[in-house]
Design a protein around this motif. Structure first.
Motif, short mmCIF file in Angstrom:
data_model
loop_
_atom_site.label_atom_id
_atom_site.label_comp_id
_atom_site.label_asym_id
_atom_site.label_seq_id
_atom_site.Cartn_x
_atom_site.Cartn_y
_atom_site.Cartn_z
N ALA A 41 0.83 -1.22 0.00
CA ALA A 41 0.00 0.00 0.00
C ALA A 41 0.85 1.26 0.00
N HIS A 148 -4.13 12.13 5.54
CA HIS A 148 -3.77 10.71 5.72
C HIS A 148 -2.86 10.53 6.93
N SER A 152 -3.63 8.09 9.99
CA SER A 152 -2.68 7.02 10.26
C SER A 152 -2.20 7.03 11.70
N ARG A 171 -8.43 -6.85 10.14
CA ARG A 171 -7.54 -6.03 9.31
C ARG A 171 -7.16 -6.76 8.03
N ILE A 174 -9.88 -6.06 5.66
CA ILE A 174 -10.00 -4.65 5.28
C ILE A 174 -8.86 -4.22 4.37
N SER A 175 -7.66 -4.73 4.62
CA SER A 175 -6.47 -4.28 3.87
C SER A 175 -6.62 -4.43 2.35
N SER A 178 -9.11 -1.92 1.01
CA SER A 178 -8.55 -0.57 1.00
C SER A 178 -7.58 -0.38 -0.16
N LEU A 181 -9.51 -0.20 -3.46
CA LEU A 181 -10.14 1.11 -3.63
C LEU A 181 -9.12 2.17 -4.00
N ASN A 182 -7.95 2.10 -3.37
CA ASN A 182 -6.88 3.05 -3.69
C ASN A 182 -6.44 2.92 -5.14
N THR A 202 -5.11 8.36 -1.91
CA THR A 202 -4.65 7.88 -0.62
C THR A 202 -5.58 8.35 0.50
#
Length: 202
Positions: A41, A148, A152, A171, A174-175, A178, A181-182, A202
């Protein structure tokens, strides 16, 4: 070498229940997966900027990231000394840990909200001072990435509690969502706005 030493010399002397080994794997695999996802990421924006725009955009974005990717270590330092307490969660200490968690979030707020505001306001001065006038276009991505940075700094505590409570699998789900989507946002935003688009994604 260490693996074979463990297998042939240490393991025969130590008897470990199979259930314990399974529990360790169940606990550690989501942590391993999220760690790999985090590394990916942090680099996906630069990779996509290089593919969809130019090396100049990569350079602009890299300057912006230099100011934002290291500062969450402040939260990490605080979390390392406190979050292990959440590994022993029970009804008896629930209220105490709840109060501690709120104090940690307040402390993080007191540190990072002023820090982000100062960086956002002073970016037009220190970016050209440190990197030269040719990198003035890094100011806007930096200011966007400060959002961000603020998020964070809180993720350090919320994600850490999930890890210590054995809920890292949340997580792990979710990772990839995410990151996906990014990537989708990058495909749409980077061709239009370059480094600014990557920061918005981001």
């Amino acid at each position: 070498i260490f693996f074979f030493y463990l297998i042939y010399y240490i393991r025969p002397k130590v008897r470990v229940k199979a259930a314990f080994i399974r529990d360790i794997w169940k606990y550690s695999f989501p942590l391993f997966f999220t760690a790999i996802a985090f590394v990916f990421a942090t680099e996906v924006d630069n990779i996509m900027l290089g593919l969809l725009r130019s090396e100049y955009d990569v350079g602009i974005y890299s300057i912006a990231k230099q100011f934002t990717e290291k500062l969450p270590h402040i939260s990490t330092a605080i979390a390392m000394g406190t979050l292990p307490l959440f590994g022993k969660f029970s009804q008896d200490n629930k209220k105490k840990l709840n109060n501690l968690f709120k104090k940690l979030l307040r402390l993080n707020t007191y540190i990072f909200v002023p820090l982000c505001l100062v960086l956002a306001l002073t970016a037009p001065y220190f970016v050209p001072l440190l990197y030269g006038e040719q990198y003035l276009t890094a100011i806007t991505p930096l200011q966007i990435l400060l959002i961000h940075l603020l998020c964070s700094s809180f993720f350090v505590f919320t994600c850490g509690i999930l890890d210590y409570r054995g809920l890292a699998k949340i997580r792990a789900w979710i990772s990839p969502l995410s990151i996906g989507l990014n990537i989708a946002l990058n495909f749409y935003l980077i061709p239009k706005w370059g480094a600014v688009g990557a920061a918005l994604g981001t």
